[in-house]
Design a protein around this motif. Structure first.
Motif, PDB file in Angstrom:
ATOM      1  N   GLU A  32      37.861  43.346 -20.473  1.00 51.53           N
ATOM      2  CA  GLU A  32      37.356  42.157 -19.779  1.00 51.53           C
ATOM      3  C   GLU A  32      37.261  42.405 -18.277  1.00 51.53           C
ATOM      4  OE1 GLU A  32      40.063  39.138 -21.035  1.00 51.53           O
ATOM      5  OE2 GLU A  32      38.828  38.569 -22.749  1.00 51.53           O
ATOM      6  N   ASN A  79      34.237  44.396 -17.742  1.00 55.13           N
ATOM      7  CA  ASN A  79      33.052  43.545 -17.877  1.00 55.13           C
ATOM      8  C   ASN A  79      32.826  42.699 -16.630  1.00 55.13           C
ATOM      9  OD1 ASN A  79      32.266  44.469 -20.366  1.00 55.13           O
ATOM     10  ND2 ASN A  79      33.279  42.833 -21.504  1.00 55.13           N
ATOM     11  N   PHE A  80      33.893  42.185 -16.023  1.00 48.97           N
ATOM     12  CA  PHE A  80      33.763  41.386 -14.801  1.00 48.97           C
ATOM     13  C   PHE A  80      33.218  42.244 -13.660  1.00 48.97           C
ATOM     14  CE2 PHE A  80      37.285  38.502 -16.510  1.00 48.97           C
ATOM     15  CZ  PHE A  80      36.379  37.550 -16.942  1.00 48.97           C
ATOM     16  N   ALA A  89      29.622  42.949 -14.423  1.00 51.90           N
ATOM     17  CA  ALA A  89      28.809  41.744 -14.207  1.00 51.90           C
ATOM     18  C   ALA A  89      28.543  41.528 -12.720  1.00 51.90           C
ATOM     19  CB  ALA A  89      29.505  40.530 -14.810  1.00 51.90           C
ATOM     20  N   LYS A 106      24.802  41.541 -11.190  1.00 47.34           N
ATOM     21  CA  LYS A 106      24.302  40.403 -10.402  1.00 47.34           C
ATOM     22  C   LYS A 106      23.811  40.877  -9.036  1.00 47.34           C
ATOM     23  CE  LYS A 106      24.372  35.806  -9.644  1.00 47.34           C
ATOM     24  NZ  LYS A 106      23.375  34.965 -10.254  1.00 47.34           N
ATOM     25  N   TYR A 161      17.558  44.483 -18.848  1.00 45.36           N
ATOM     26  CA  TYR A 161      18.803  45.146 -19.246  1.00 45.36           C
ATOM     27  C   TYR A 161      18.605  46.642 -19.469  1.00 45.36           C
ATOM     28  CZ  TYR A 161      17.434  45.147 -24.197  1.00 45.36           C
ATOM     29  OH  TYR A 161      16.803  45.362 -25.381  1.00 45.36           O
ATOM     30  N   TYR A 203      27.727  53.150 -20.666  1.00 45.14           N
ATOM     31  CA  TYR A 203      27.923  51.871 -21.339  1.00 45.14           C
ATOM     32  C   TYR A 203      26.728  51.605 -22.240  1.00 45.14           C
ATOM     33  CZ  TYR A 203      31.607  50.944 -17.928  1.00 45.14           C
ATOM     34  OH  TYR A 203      32.723  51.013 -17.160  1.00 45.14           O
ATOM     35  N   ARG A 231      25.878  45.978 -24.255  1.00 41.78           N
ATOM     36  CA  ARG A 231      26.858  45.435 -23.317  1.00 41.78           C
ATOM     37  C   ARG A 231      26.149  44.822 -22.120  1.00 41.78           C
ATOM     38  NH1 ARG A 231      32.128  48.857 -21.455  1.00 41.78           N
ATOM     39  NH2 ARG A 231      33.467  47.086 -21.105  1.00 41.78           N
ATOM     40  N   TYR A 232      25.149  45.552 -21.599  1.00 40.01           N
ATOM     41  CA  TYR A 232      24.370  45.011 -20.484  1.00 40.01           C
ATOM     42  C   TYR A 232      23.587  43.780 -20.918  1.00 40.01           C
ATOM     43  CZ  TYR A 232      25.394  49.110 -17.686  1.00 40.01           C
ATOM     44  OH  TYR A 232      26.037  50.072 -16.962  1.00 40.01           O
ATOM     45  N   ARG A 275      24.440  41.599 -23.241  1.00 42.93           N
ATOM     46  CA  ARG A 275      25.377  40.471 -23.342  1.00 42.93           C
ATOM     47  C   ARG A 275      25.754  39.936 -21.956  1.00 42.93           C
ATOM     48  NH1 ARG A 275      27.866  43.603 -27.353  1.00 42.93           N
ATOM     49  NH2 ARG A 275      29.405  44.327 -25.865  1.00 42.93           N
ATOM     50  N   ILE A 276      26.015  40.845 -21.021  1.00 39.77           N
ATOM     51  CA  ILE A 276      26.408  40.426 -19.668  1.00 39.77           C
ATOM     52  C   ILE A 276      25.266  39.667 -18.996  1.00 39.77           C
ATOM     53  CG2 ILE A 276      26.921  41.299 -17.354  1.00 39.77           C
ATOM     54  CD1 ILE A 276      28.583  43.509 -18.748  1.00 39.77           C
ATOM     55  N   LEU A 332      25.124  35.707 -17.833  1.00 36.26           N
ATOM     56  CA  LEU A 332      24.828  35.310 -16.457  1.00 36.26           C
ATOM     57  C   LEU A 332      23.474  34.603 -16.333  1.00 36.26           C
ATOM     58  CD1 LEU A 332      25.962  38.552 -14.606  1.00 36.26           C
ATOM     59  CD2 LEU A 332      27.148  36.359 -14.651  1.00 36.26           C
TER      60      LEU A 332
END
Length: 132
Positions: free
Chosen positions: A6, A9-10, A13, A17, A29, A44, A48-49, A51-52, A56
């Motif tokens: 997590e 992921n933060f 993200a 952004k 993505y 990665y 994963r990208y 989903r992120i 967002l």
């Protein structure tokens, strides 16, 4: 307490952004994955990208495709003398020609130009020219 995944992921993200805003929303993505994996020297998954970016609410801007040709008005338009009546009643009254592009070998081309007689569809003359 957030897990290591997590936290990763933060951080990812935040970078997504930042890059998205820097490029004015052009990156989707797929391109985001290519650029960030190259920068971070990690691999990665594309999901994963995806989903992120979905979390967002970031979407790629679809750009308008540019035309690949210029529209130029015709300088000279030939008069339609034959009016689609290609058959002749005697030899050497109506001749027709066309240029055909032939592809052969490894991306090589040749042009064939043939002249046919409208009376009996016999070949009057032809030229084969390879293109360099």
């Amino acid at each position: 307490m957030p897990s290591n995944r997590e936290l990763e992921n933060f951080a990812l993200a935040k970078e997504v952004k930042r890059r998205y805003n820097k490029r004015n929303g052009i990156l989707g993505y797929r391109q985001m994955r290519t650029q960030l994996n190259r920068k971070l020297k990690k691999s990665y998954n594309r999901k994963r990208y995806y989903r992120i970016m979905r979390a967002l609410e970031l979407r790629a801007v679809i750009r308008k495709k540019r035309s690949k040709y210029l529209k130029v008005p015709a300088l000279h338009i030939a008069e339609n003398i034959m009016n689609r009546k290609f058959q002749a009643v005697a030899p050497n009254q109506k001749w027709c020609t066309d240029v055909t592009e032939l592809k052969y070998g490894n991306g090589r081309k040749a042009y064939l130009s043939a002249i046919i007689d409208g009376y009996d569809n016999s070949i009057v003359s032809w030229v084969l020219q390879p293109f360099q």
